[in-house]
Design an enzyme around this catalytic site. Sequence first.
Site, mmCIF file in Angstrom:
data_model
loop_
_atom_site.group_PDB
_atom_site.id
_atom_site.type_symbol
_atom_site.label_atom_id
_atom_site.label_comp_id
_atom_site.label_asym_id
_atom_site.label_seq_id
_atom_site.Cartn_x
_atom_site.Cartn_y
_atom_site.Cartn_z
ATOM 1 N N ASN A 132 39.325 -21.858 9.564
ATOM 2 C CA ASN A 132 39.428 -21.516 8.584
ATOM 3 C C ASN A 132 40.989 -20.779 9.295
ATOM 4 O OD1 ASN A 132 38.674 -18.377 9.427
ATOM 5 N ND2 ASN A 132 37.694 -18.625 7.363
ATOM 6 N N ASP A 152 41.968 -17.549 11.090
ATOM 7 C CA ASP A 152 41.819 -16.105 10.827
ATOM 8 C C ASP A 152 42.078 -16.010 12.634
ATOM 9 O OD1 ASP A 152 38.812 -16.451 11.263
ATOM 10 O OD2 ASP A 152 38.637 -15.613 9.335
ATOM 11 N N ASP A 188 33.619 -19.246 13.202
ATOM 12 C CA ASP A 188 32.112 -18.903 11.911
ATOM 13 C C ASP A 188 31.507 -19.832 11.658
ATOM 14 O OD1 ASP A 188 34.297 -21.240 10.709
ATOM 15 O OD2 ASP A 188 35.841 -20.288 10.784
ATOM 16 N N ASP A 212 19.615 -14.776 16.011
ATOM 17 C CA ASP A 212 19.430 -13.072 16.564
ATOM 18 C C ASP A 212 19.529 -11.771 16.322
ATOM 19 O OD1 ASP A 212 19.392 -11.090 18.747
ATOM 20 O OD2 ASP A 212 21.556 -12.098 19.257
ATOM 21 N N ASP A 245 16.839 -8.848 19.734
ATOM 22 C CA ASP A 245 17.770 -7.423 20.732
ATOM 23 C C ASP A 245 16.423 -6.530 20.921
ATOM 24 O OD1 ASP A 245 20.469 -7.419 22.064
ATOM 25 O OD2 ASP A 245 20.306 -4.946 20.754
ATOM 26 N N GLU A 264 14.089 -9.628 24.569
ATOM 27 C CA GLU A 264 15.102 -9.296 25.322
ATOM 28 C C GLU A 264 14.106 -7.995 25.938
ATOM 29 O OE1 GLU A 264 19.859 -8.069 25.886
ATOM 30 O OE2 GLU A 264 19.201 -7.038 24.500
ATOM 31 N N HIS A 322 25.905 -13.729 26.544
ATOM 32 C CA HIS A 322 26.517 -12.850 25.814
ATOM 33 C C HIS A 322 27.267 -11.424 26.709
ATOM 34 C CE1 HIS A 322 23.399 -11.436 24.036
ATOM 35 N NE2 HIS A 322 23.654 -9.951 23.646
ATOM 36 N N ASP A 323 26.346 -11.739 27.369
ATOM 37 C CA ASP A 323 26.480 -9.573 27.760
ATOM 38 C C ASP A 323 26.688 -9.488 29.341
ATOM 39 O OD1 ASP A 323 26.119 -8.048 25.314
ATOM 40 O OD2 ASP A 323 23.766 -7.708 25.959
#
Length: 542
Positions: free
Chosen positions: A27, A29, A33, A102, A203, A245, A319-320
């Site tokens: 969109n 921004d 998404d 997650d 997590d 995790e 992602h870490d």
Amino acid sequence: MADNRKKDWWKQAVIYQIYPRSFQDSNGDGIGDIQGIIGRLDYLQELGVDAVWLSPVCCSPQDDNGYDISDYQDIDPMFGTLADMEELIEEAGRRNIKIILDLVLNHTSDEHRWFKEALKGKENPYHDYYIWRDGKAGILPNGLKAGFGGSAWEWVPELEQYYFHQFSVKQPDLNWENPKVRREIYDMILWWMEKGIGGFRLDVIDQIAKEPDRLITSNGPRLHEYIRELSRETFQKGCLITVGETWGADVERAKLYSSPDGSEFSMVFQFEHMGIDQQEDGEKWDMAPFSLSRFKEIMEKWQTGLYGCGWNSLFWENHDLPRSVSRWGDDGEYRRQSAKMLAILLHGMQGTPYIYQGEELAMKNVKYGEEDYRDIETLNMYKERLAKGYNKADVMHAIHARSRDNARTPMQWSGEENAGFTEGNPWIKVNPDYTEINVRQQLADTDSVFYCYKQLIALRKQYAVFTDGRFEMLMKEDEQLFAYTRSSEKDEILVYVNFSGEEAAFTLPEKWVGAKVLICNERSKKKEVVKPYEAAILYRKK
């Protein structure tokens, strides 16, 4: 809710992790998404993955990029709506792709309804959903530190109490000793299962049984009691993939987490191999030389330790973590070869492989200036180390190598502006190399890293030995070559890779001469020599 598919379907699966904020904006921004993900499902189907793990998309103030959840049963408006999520589950299902959610069950956001109620008073029924200690301002209950810096205790003057938070001050820890908390969590998970979710990634799940008065923040005495109850009340009512995790896991604990009886999880993420190039008594920013022999020792321990009694998660990135080709490969001259080498090495092992978005393209680390970073952990470390007198150049070198933002740069779809990620201004800068490294370019090149990953995914489905074969390490002390076999009663594979940028001497064992080559990144024409980062998987029937 039950699924008629094979109970352990996830043993043959390959999982793709999406960091929604950085995957695809629909969109304009500047923020990825759910509709953007829906628009890229055909790409994921082309790659061949079986499930997609989404980093958090639930409602959140985004103090820690969504790992501070304010409503477990709604979608954050930046990502879309609950209807969008339901559409994603349906559209992915049409492509035989499951969606893995997650969940953060160790803590909530301080903007969660439960915590807002808890702040109203000690007699409020939600007060005991969190961990509180009476005290006086400035006199901490103990010296426990939070993972993102500072004390793990935050003073609330109106209540004359401290609340406990293992991470950001805006992430108060839940009190798992309270059965009402556990029941709320179970009902929420069952609600998601009814919507067709294919699994959950939990997590920092090994921290839910903390006992802060005894300075226990992970692997608490009641941890497995809680997880078994969680599994019994939720996961075992469906045919899900569940992964915990567990930064503090060793092999013995992992056997409990991933027991074949299904009493806890399908598998766990353990991170011992991620500490291989970190100083033993330091933080992740304190780097140490890489030792291949030590690396092999760790990988062998997990491959043999869980054989027949547990299950491994196989991953280089998430992602870490920094980009693997920049960390352990060569992101310059040998970027393509070393990325394929890392892929071949990992996907030949026993366990469920995870591919982090962009890994299949060999996306690289990024070198921002300090003003362009967005990660709370990185920003806090930068301030703290400069205040302690660290050299700025050294601090930035550590950030360039280890910052979580390395993995969070926008997905590189094309060479167009902003890498085809957004028509707006991206929430974090795109890696400048997107004109050379992108999906469009790699789909047009049958020798690309993408097609290497696609082939590896197909091989795992074609040959049962990838799932069931027993692992045996070869040449354990060699500091250039990483080689192992996987063997069943009927057949076996040999995986060998040159984990270096120099030629290496390698004599193929006699029984493997003439074996079928299932995949390779390139083969040396010199006898008994392998090229820099050369990698192959050979196959033979017994």
